[in-house]
Design an enzyme around this catalytic site. Structure first.
Site, PDB file in Angstrom:
ATOM      1  N   SER A  63       0.835  -1.192  -0.029  1.00  0.00           N
ATOM      2  CA  SER A  63       0.067   0.118  -0.009  1.00  0.00           C
ATOM      3  C   SER A  63       0.880   1.208  -0.061  1.00  0.00           C
ATOM      4  O   SER A  63       0.284   2.566  -0.475  1.00  0.00           O
ATOM      5  CB  SER A  63      -0.764  -0.084   0.975  1.00  0.00           C
ATOM      6  OG  SER A  63      -0.315   0.193   2.396  1.00  0.00           O
ATOM      7  N   LYS A 106       1.047   4.558   7.043  1.00  0.00           N
ATOM      8  CA  LYS A 106       0.410   5.268   5.899  1.00  0.00           C
ATOM      9  C   LYS A 106       1.102   6.667   6.211  1.00  0.00           C
ATOM     10  O   LYS A 106       1.994   7.123   6.906  1.00  0.00           O
ATOM     11  CB  LYS A 106      -0.859   5.377   6.273  1.00  0.00           C
ATOM     12  CG  LYS A 106      -1.770   4.190   6.290  1.00  0.00           C
ATOM     13  CD  LYS A 106      -1.663   3.343   5.068  1.00  0.00           C
ATOM     14  CE  LYS A 106      -2.553   2.215   5.193  1.00  0.00           C
ATOM     15  NZ  LYS A 106      -2.304   1.043   3.944  1.00  0.00           N
TER      16      LYS A 106
END
Length: 197
Positions: A63, A106
């Protein structure tokens, strides 16, 4: 005729160390103890650094491509946010809000109090489009999301591989107490070594 008496200067005396009476076995024992002491001190220092400053972690998943690849090893700084604020663009590590036993990594795109919206993949913070040069075109996502104001002590995070990432678009903003580090440096594999931006 008198003779003047002269004294020859005395040569300085050097003190030579006496031969050590310590047996050789005691010397080697002493050296071994010093080695063990240094090893224990180094292990203790490493434990302190890992516990309070830097921690090695492994990336699982894609991701955060293209900068962070699956199975990359990196250091996270666990101390930095005690003295400085979390900023937009920081790559953070946090406990997943839906399962605190799992950690996620993230990028922070919006801070507490920011108004965020996503229009066909373009992120707007406080009604200004933000530039995201770290996302290649093939990783972009073109979905839209309704505007929201990020709640107090929470952060809106997104994965760099927008088309596949599970992030605040799915689980909402991340509470401050779940954030425990900032990604700083990839140390393995060698082709990925470098600072995390």
């Amino acid at each position: 005729m008198s003779l003047e008496s002269t004294q020859t200067p005395q040569e300085p005396q050097l003190e030579l160390p006496l031969p050590s009476k310590e047996p050789k076995a005691a010397k080697s024992h002493s050296g071994w103890m010093l080695w063990v002491r240094d090893l224990c001190f180094s292990a203790f220092a490493a434990l302190l650094i890992i516990t309070f400053l830097y921690q090695p972690v492994r990336v699982e998943g894609t991701s955060m491509l293209p900068r962070l690849e699956d199975q990359d090893r990196l250091f996270i700084n666990k101390f930095i946010y005690r003295f400085s604020a979390i900023e937009r663009g920081d790559v953070i590590v946090f406990h997943y809000p839906r399962n605190p036993q799992v950690s996620y990594i993230k990028r922070v795109v919006a801070l507490p109090g920011d108004r965020i919206r996503i229009d066909r993949g373009q992120v707007y913070v406080n009604d200004k489009a933000i530039s995201e040069p770290y996302i290649p075109d093939e990783f972009r996502d073109y979905r839209s999301f309704d505007p929201m104001v990020v709640p107090r002590d929470q952060y809106y995070v997104l994965g760099d591989h927008r088309s596949i990432a599970s992030d605040s678009r799915d689980f909402g903003p991340v509470r401050r107490e779940l954030i425990y580090g900032k990604a700083t440096f990839v140390y393995w594999p060698k082709q990925d070594v470098g600072v995390v931006h």
